[in-house]
Design a protein around this motif. Structure first.
Motif, PDB file in Angstrom:
ATOM      1  N   GLN A 184       0.827  -1.214   0.000  1.00  0.00           N
ATOM      2  CA  GLN A 184       0.000   0.000   0.000  1.00  0.00           C
ATOM      3  C   GLN A 184       0.854   1.254   0.000  1.00  0.00           C
ATOM      4  OE1 GLN A 184       0.311  -2.185   2.444  1.00  0.00           O
ATOM      5  NE2 GLN A 184       0.826  -1.097   4.326  1.00  0.00           N
ATOM      6  N   ARG A 185       2.069   1.170   0.454  1.00  0.00           N
ATOM      7  CA  ARG A 185       2.953   2.331   0.458  1.00  0.00           C
ATOM      8  C   ARG A 185       3.855   2.344  -0.773  1.00  0.00           C
ATOM      9  NH1 ARG A 185       3.837   4.474   5.890  1.00  0.00           N
ATOM     10  NH2 ARG A 185       5.851   5.219   5.153  1.00  0.00           N
ATOM     11  N   VAL A 186       4.500   1.225  -1.061  1.00  0.00           N
ATOM     12  CA  VAL A 186       5.535   1.270  -2.100  1.00  0.00           C
ATOM     13  C   VAL A 186       4.940   1.475  -3.486  1.00  0.00           C
ATOM     14  CG1 VAL A 186       7.133  -0.086  -0.714  1.00  0.00           C
ATOM     15  CG2 VAL A 186       5.722  -1.253  -2.397  1.00  0.00           C
ATOM     16  N   ARG A 187       3.707   1.004  -3.708  1.00  0.00           N
ATOM     17  CA  ARG A 187       3.106   1.249  -5.023  1.00  0.00           C
ATOM     18  C   ARG A 187       2.677   2.698  -5.184  1.00  0.00           C
ATOM     19  NH1 ARG A 187      -0.048  -4.213  -6.905  1.00  0.00           N
ATOM     20  NH2 ARG A 187       1.860  -5.432  -7.216  1.00  0.00           N
ATOM     21  N   SER A 188       2.675   3.462  -4.106  1.00  0.00           N
ATOM     22  CA  SER A 188       2.464   4.898  -4.303  1.00  0.00           C
ATOM     23  C   SER A 188       3.726   5.681  -3.961  1.00  0.00           C
ATOM     24  CB  SER A 188       1.236   5.390  -3.530  1.00  0.00           C
ATOM     25  OG  SER A 188       1.197   4.838  -2.248  1.00  0.00           O
ATOM     26  N   GLY A 189       4.874   5.002  -4.122  1.00  0.00           N
ATOM     27  CA  GLY A 189       6.144   5.740  -4.095  1.00  0.00           C
ATOM     28  C   GLY A 189       6.712   6.021  -2.721  1.00  0.00           C
ATOM     29  N   ARG A 190       6.189   5.362  -1.679  1.00  0.00           N
ATOM     30  CA  ARG A 190       6.713   5.624  -0.336  1.00  0.00           C
ATOM     31  C   ARG A 190       7.512   4.427   0.160  1.00  0.00           C
ATOM     32  NH1 ARG A 190       1.972   7.014   3.445  1.00  0.00           N
ATOM     33  NH2 ARG A 190       3.630   7.861   4.750  1.00  0.00           N
ATOM     34  N   TYR A 191       8.432   4.691   1.081  1.00  0.00           N
ATOM     35  CA  TYR A 191       9.208   3.602   1.670  1.00  0.00           C
ATOM     36  C   TYR A 191       8.312   2.744   2.571  1.00  0.00           C
ATOM     37  CZ  TYR A 191      13.588   5.848   0.245  1.00  0.00           C
ATOM     38  OH  TYR A 191      14.620   6.388  -0.471  1.00  0.00           O
ATOM     39  N   PRO A 192       8.662   1.455   2.724  1.00  0.00           N
ATOM     40  CA  PRO A 192       7.934   0.616   3.679  1.00  0.00           C
ATOM     41  C   PRO A 192       8.021   1.194   5.093  1.00  0.00           C
ATOM     42  CG  PRO A 192       9.358  -0.732   2.288  1.00  0.00           C
ATOM     43  CD  PRO A 192       9.705   0.699   2.000  1.00  0.00           C
ATOM     44  N   ALA A 193       7.042   0.857   5.922  1.00  0.00           N
ATOM     45  CA  ALA A 193       6.978   1.417   7.272  1.00  0.00           C
ATOM     46  C   ALA A 193       8.205   1.039   8.103  1.00  0.00           C
ATOM     47  CB  ALA A 193       5.706   0.942   7.981  1.00  0.00           C
ATOM     48  N   CYS A 194       8.738  -0.178   7.909  1.00  0.00           N
ATOM     49  CA  CYS A 194       9.892  -0.607   8.698  1.00  0.00           C
ATOM     50  C   CYS A 194      11.120   0.232   8.356  1.00  0.00           C
ATOM     51  CB  CYS A 194      10.174  -2.091   8.479  1.00  0.00           C
ATOM     52  SG  CYS A 194      10.193  -2.616   6.751  1.00  0.00           S
ATOM     53  N   VAL A 195      11.252   0.617   7.083  1.00  0.00           N
ATOM     54  CA  VAL A 195      12.385   1.457   6.666  1.00  0.00           C
ATOM     55  C   VAL A 195      12.296   2.814   7.361  1.00  0.00           C
ATOM     56  CG1 VAL A 195      13.431   2.668   4.720  1.00  0.00           C
ATOM     57  CG2 VAL A 195      12.648   0.317   4.436  1.00  0.00           C
ATOM     58  N   GLU A 196      11.087   3.379   7.370  1.00  0.00           N
ATOM     59  CA  GLU A 196      10.911   4.696   7.979  1.00  0.00           C
ATOM     60  C   GLU A 196      11.107   4.646   9.490  1.00  0.00           C
ATOM     61  OE1 GLU A 196       9.179   7.796   6.690  1.00  0.00           O
ATOM     62  OE2 GLU A 196       9.202   7.204   4.585  1.00  0.00           O
ATOM     63  N   ALA A 197      10.762   3.526  10.105  1.00  0.00           N
ATOM     64  CA  ALA A 197      10.796   3.456  11.569  1.00  0.00           C
ATOM     65  C   ALA A 197      12.191   3.191  12.114  1.00  0.00           C
ATOM     66  CB  ALA A 197       9.854   2.358  12.061  1.00  0.00           C
ATOM     67  N   CYS A 198      13.065   2.646  11.314  1.00  0.00           N
ATOM     68  CA  CYS A 198      14.369   2.207  11.828  1.00  0.00           C
ATOM     69  C   CYS A 198      15.205   3.405  12.274  1.00  0.00           C
ATOM     70  CB  CYS A 198      15.131   1.422  10.766  1.00  0.00           C
ATOM     71  SG  CYS A 198      16.774   0.928  11.327  1.00  0.00           S
ATOM     72  N   PRO A 199      15.627   3.447  13.546  1.00  0.00           N
ATOM     73  CA  PRO A 199      16.387   4.604  14.025  1.00  0.00           C
ATOM     74  C   PRO A 199      17.845   4.601  13.582  1.00  0.00           C
ATOM     75  CG  PRO A 199      16.129   3.035  15.815  1.00  0.00           C
ATOM     76  CD  PRO A 199      15.362   2.481  14.634  1.00  0.00           C
ATOM     77  N   THR A 200      18.340   3.471  13.080  1.00  0.00           N
ATOM     78  CA  THR A 200      19.755   3.394  12.743  1.00  0.00           C
ATOM     79  C   THR A 200      20.017   3.418  11.242  1.00  0.00           C
ATOM     80  OG1 THR A 200      19.740   0.983  12.691  1.00  0.00           O
ATOM     81  CG2 THR A 200      20.235   2.023  14.804  1.00  0.00           C
ATOM     82  N   GLY A 201      18.962   3.426  10.435  1.00  0.00           N
ATOM     83  CA  GLY A 201      19.174   3.423   8.993  1.00  0.00           C
ATOM     84  C   GLY A 201      19.655   2.085   8.473  1.00  0.00           C
ATOM     85  N   THR A 202      19.270   1.014   9.164  1.00  0.00           N
ATOM     86  CA  THR A 202      19.671  -0.331   8.779  1.00  0.00           C
ATOM     87  C   THR A 202      18.945  -0.825   7.535  1.00  0.00           C
ATOM     88  OG1 THR A 202      20.232  -1.007  11.023  1.00  0.00           O
ATOM     89  CG2 THR A 202      19.430  -2.737   9.575  1.00  0.00           C
ATOM     90  N   ARG A 203      17.727  -0.322   7.321  1.00  0.00           N
ATOM     91  CA  ARG A 203      16.837  -0.905   6.308  1.00  0.00           C
ATOM     92  C   ARG A 203      16.789  -0.058   5.038  1.00  0.00           C
ATOM     93  NH1 ARG A 203      13.022  -4.535   7.800  1.00  0.00           N
ATOM     94  NH2 ARG A 203      13.331  -5.522   9.831  1.00  0.00           N
ATOM     95  N   LYS A 204      16.998  -0.722   3.900  1.00  0.00           N
ATOM     96  CA  LYS A 204      17.081  -0.047   2.609  1.00  0.00           C
ATOM     97  C   LYS A 204      16.083  -0.655   1.650  1.00  0.00           C
ATOM     98  CE  LYS A 204      20.250   2.163   4.442  1.00  0.00           C
ATOM     99  NZ  LYS A 204      19.877   3.513   4.890  1.00  0.00           N
ATOM    100  N   PHE A 205      15.551   0.174   0.755  1.00  0.00           N
ATOM    101  CA  PHE A 205      14.531  -0.340  -0.133  1.00  0.00           C
ATOM    102  C   PHE A 205      14.591   0.395  -1.462  1.00  0.00           C
ATOM    103  CE2 PHE A 205      10.264  -0.574  -1.903  1.00  0.00           C
ATOM    104  CZ  PHE A 205      10.028  -1.934  -1.789  1.00  0.00           C
TER     105      PHE A 205
END
Lengths: 289, 168
Positions: A230-251
């Protein structure tokens, strides 16, 4: 007395028929991939009405299709993850997962002893120290790996789960018969089972939904991470990527040369889980250090 | 792994401190507002006309919460803050930059990390992929005066299968 019971009966019959009506319509509904746009619209309207009744919120259920020239890929930096589980709960809230009875998490953060990453005997996901990271451990979040060659899809007897053109492995909850073959087939424990209707506090319902993603599930169906369709098909990062405080998650889009996922595949040491199984995950673990 | 990075850092520092890695061309990175404390900016509200004191010392009259733990052996406040225009940061070249561009300061010494940051690999980008995505500044995650990433409390572990919150 008579009057009362007649009224009661009428009421009962009334409820009964409207209920049957809904069930019939749901029952007769086609497989998502076979629906015309008009049929999709009808289904969406029915769902939105249902959620308004059940949660008192106006939801928007998208049926948005994959974008052309898109193949979603995920990167996770094992040098940075501190095991704080912010992603786990951000995922639950974003995706309208059942909070309890059952508590369904799409992300499991596994803690491993440093220097002994192969030995999964020391692995556990119930760790609970005062603070993270801990000196002797590394943390490895695991979720659906969106395999190019997904074993879960192969074993589904009714084709209720399939791979979309943008690589997302999805489930049509209305088509799932709850046999759980897919759960057994997944080498990553990426799928979970709703043995009852989800328990979601009304005020926490996320109204921005996708039909193949975070709409509230029904009883006896399987679900899993969708990379936040629901997010990535409208051009937004997944919620886990946005929530990560350390920048571990990439998409990003594996077909886009300028995406962070391409950069890390080309510039970092990457590996995928259980590569020998030829599942071809689109989930890349890497070490930035 | 740590040790390796640090020796690399030191090599990097001794060799190429004055060369801006990643080229000298200035790229633009949309960022959210810098995480300055409320009411502290503009700094010139106090510093305009105030005498500059470049000596290394314990600050007593202001900024007492700032303890420098960042290569403090070799530098002090005015290596990063401009003495005459306190509203700006100062690069080793003498060039002044805004607080919204503090990554230019960091990149002088942390070139490889900066390069990863521009690609969205170190640190984090948020928002929309196309056009509207923003970069978190280094200082959103690292206190420039004490940049070590501090441990945090984890969210609770999942309920075990037989937990009363989980059983039928």
């Amino acid at each position: 007395m008579k009057m009362l019971s007649a009224g009661f009966l009428a009421g009962f019959v009334g409820v009964g028929t409207s209920c049957n009506h809904v069930i019939d319509e749901e029952f007769l509904q086609k497989h998502f991939l076979e629906m015309t746009d008009e049929e999709k619209q009808r289904v969406v309207r029915r769902l939105e009405e249902k959620y308004l009744r059940e949660y008192g919120k106006t939801a928007h259920v998208s049926t948005g299709a994959a974008k052309p020239k898109t193949l979603w890929g995920y990167g996770l930096d094992l040098s940075r993850c501190i095991g704080c589980r912010r992603c786990v709960y951000a995922c639950v809230r974003e995706n309208n997962n059942s909070r309890y009875k059952p508590q369904l998490h799409w992300i499991r953060v596994i803690r491993l002893k440093k220097g002994n990453l192969i030995n999964l005997e020391n692995a556990e996901h119930y760790y609970n120290p005062e603070t993270v990271p801990e000196e002797d451990f590394i943390y490895m979040p695991v979720q659906c790996q969106h395999c190019e060659n997904p074993p879960c899809v192969k074993v589904c007897p009714v084709h209720a789960t399939w791979k979309e053109p943008d690589g997302l492995v999805v489930v049509d909850y209305n088509w799932c018969i709850g046999c759980r073959y897919c759960i057994a087939a997944c080498p990553y424990k990426g799928r979970v089972f709703n043995w009852t209707r989800p328990n979601i506090p009304k005020e926490e319902l996320n109204p921005a939904m996708h039909y193949l993603g975070n709409r509230p599930r029904i009883k006896n169906v399987v679900d899993k991470c969708t990379f936040c369709i629901q997010r990535v098909r409208s051009g937004r990062y997944p919620a886990c990527v946005e929530a990560c405080p350390t920048g571990t998650r990439k998409f990003g889009n594996l077909l886009d040369k300028n995406s962070e996922i391409r950069y890390l595949i080309e510039n970092k040491r990457v590996f995928r889980l259980k590569e020998d199984l030829n599942t071809e995950p689109k989930f890349y673990y890497f070490f930035s250090l | 792994m740590r040790a390796a990075t640090y020796s690399f850092l030191i090599l990097f520092l001794s060799g190429t401190l004055f060369q801006l890695p990643g080229g000298t061309a200035k790229e633009e990175f949309p960022v959210p507002p810098p995480p300055l404390s409320e009411g502290i900016f503009p700094c010139s509200a106090c510093h305009e006309g105030m005498p500059v004191n470049p000596t290394k010392r314990e600050l007593k009259d202001a900024h007492t919460d700032i303890k420098l733990h960042h290569a403090e052996g070799v530098r002090w406040c005015l290596d990063c803050h401009d003495p005459t225009n306190r509203d700006k940061l100062k690069l080793t070249s003498g060039e002044l930059v805004d607080f919204g561009e503090s990554y230019l300061l960091c990149r002088q010494c942390h070139g490889p990390i900066y390069r990863d940051w521009t690609a969205g690999i170190h640190g984090k980008r948020t928002g929309y992929f196309d056009g509207k995505r923003t970069y978190l500044l280094c200082v959103h995650c690292h206190n420039p005066h004490d940049p070590k990433f501090n441990p945090i409390k984890p969210e609770p572990p999942p309920y075990r299968p037989r937990d009363r919150h989980n059983v039928r």
